[in-house]
Design an enzyme around this catalytic site. Sequence first.
Site, PDB file in Angstrom:
ATOM      1  N   GLY A  80       0.835  -1.200   0.000  1.00 28.44           N
ATOM      2  CA  GLY A  80       0.000   0.000   0.000  1.00 28.44           C
ATOM      3  C   GLY A  80       0.865   1.243   0.000  1.00 28.44           C
ATOM      4  O   GLY A  80       2.070   1.184   0.257  1.00 28.44           O
ATOM      5  N   GLU A  81       0.252   2.391  -0.294  1.00 25.58           N
ATOM      6  CA  GLU A  81       0.998   3.634  -0.420  1.00 25.58           C
ATOM      7  C   GLU A  81       1.477   4.181   0.925  1.00 25.58           C
ATOM      8  O   GLU A  81       2.466   4.896   0.992  1.00 25.58           O
ATOM      9  CB  GLU A  81       0.117   4.699  -1.105  1.00 25.58           C
ATOM     10  CG  GLU A  81      -0.219   4.394  -2.547  1.00 25.58           C
ATOM     11  CD  GLU A  81       1.015   4.391  -3.434  1.00 25.58           C
ATOM     12  OE1 GLU A  81       1.947   5.176  -3.174  1.00 25.58           O
ATOM     13  OE2 GLU A  81       1.053   3.587  -4.369  1.00 25.58           O
ATOM     14  N   HIS A  82       0.767   3.865   1.998  1.00 23.98           N
ATOM     15  CA  HIS A  82       1.075   4.473   3.301  1.00 23.98           C
ATOM     16  C   HIS A  82       2.190   3.711   4.019  1.00 23.98           C
ATOM     17  O   HIS A  82       2.214   2.482   3.996  1.00 23.98           O
ATOM     18  CB  HIS A  82      -0.185   4.469   4.178  1.00 23.98           C
ATOM     19  CG  HIS A  82      -0.152   5.437   5.296  1.00 23.98           C
ATOM     20  ND1 HIS A  82       0.632   5.252   6.420  1.00 23.98           N
ATOM     21  CD2 HIS A  82      -0.797   6.621   5.487  1.00 23.98           C
ATOM     22  CE1 HIS A  82       0.458   6.263   7.252  1.00 23.98           C
ATOM     23  NE2 HIS A  82      -0.393   7.112   6.715  1.00 23.98           N
ATOM     24  N   PRO A  83       3.132   4.416   4.677  1.00 24.27           N
ATOM     25  CA  PRO A  83       4.132   3.730   5.499  1.00 24.27           C
ATOM     26  C   PRO A  83       3.455   2.843   6.542  1.00 24.27           C
ATOM     27  O   PRO A  83       2.450   3.230   7.139  1.00 24.27           O
ATOM     28  CB  PRO A  83       4.893   4.883   6.174  1.00 24.27           C
ATOM     29  CG  PRO A  83       4.667   6.058   5.296  1.00 24.27           C
ATOM     30  CD  PRO A  83       3.294   5.888   4.712  1.00 24.27           C
TER      31      PRO A  83
END
Length: 403
Positions: A80-83
């Site tokens: 996913g894009e989020h850390p």
Amino acid sequence: MKQLIECVPNISEGKNPEIYNAIANVVETVEGVKLLDVDPGAATNRTVITFVGEPAQVVEAAIRLIKKSNELINMEQHSGEHPRFGATDVCPLVPIANIDMEEVATWAHTLGKRIGEELNLSGYFYENAATKPERRNLATCRAGEYEGLKQKFADENWKPDFGPAKFNAKFGAVAVGARDFLIAYNVNLNSTSVRRANAVAFDVREQGRVKREGNPVTGEIIRDENGNPERVPGKLKAVKGIGWYIEEYGLAQVSMNLTNMSITSIREAFEACRESANKRGMRVTGSELIGLIPKKAMIEAGKFYLKKQKRSLGVSDSEIIKIAIKSMGLDDLTPFNPQLKIIEYQLESKSNKPLVNMPLNAFAEETASESPAPGGGSISAYVGALGVALGTMVANLSSHKRG
């Protein structure tokens, strides 16, 4: 007086509603805990869950949620894009009523201890619950993300604060914190460029950007006498931010965490992004709120835009909030329902004020029924309120007209 804290766990699943709803729903198996919001994101593959209650009950609900996420999420398959570094990635506790931050930090330590002892899962304390200064910043705790966690656990300086110092490939790790109310807020750009979105993020976030010789993107990094990169501060205090591309919307966003809304408000963040984007040849098309927001933040924003329009502030809260929504484009990507997104409205129990919450036709029908309420007092009050509203309307319509 009842103590209330809010818990805002972020789980690493935002695509499968069967999974994130099953995890969220365990919260209300604890008596006295109210589930306020479940906010999934497909591109980030992450869901922000918000619930509130008394401290002991909230801690119990958090334990059940983390246990369920461990059962249903496999971090070996996550992207996913989020850390992120864990199935339940972060689990912050936030003071709401009649409790100070020191007490909330103690409850965070209780939660972490139970996660380690009862669930045999590992993690770190951050923000006001941090036991070491270098672990206070969440970004530092999560540096390297899930993929670097095995190596991190092997480092003597980064042994987990609770749970075994052994990498759990399925779960990863969880960060447990005590913090002030945080607003997760994304601003939409008419661009698909992550680089340009990051440029705006660097302009506005507190830590700004790394200082470079000549070209601000490709130039050699300027370092201080200790060899650390020097930085050019951004415009806004108490703001963290990055740029990213959201495939499901087909646009780039500036994704921000507003860590102290009394220092930087949602409206100030929106306007700063708008100014930066305009200077870079882009346009802000709207924005997106993740999770909940306090009512006063929306009222402040609405009044700011009413003043810009040279309109009267003597209107209802609902009208002020509507102006805020439209001015910041909070309904650009998805509908924005104040009853679901504003924390005070969520906490307000409709059952406690049944007459106030009735639509007009239901109020009239209830008046005509055999029920003793509403009675003459309620009817008189309502008719009087309508008279005041009519007078206010006339005043608002004429307030900016010249004589």
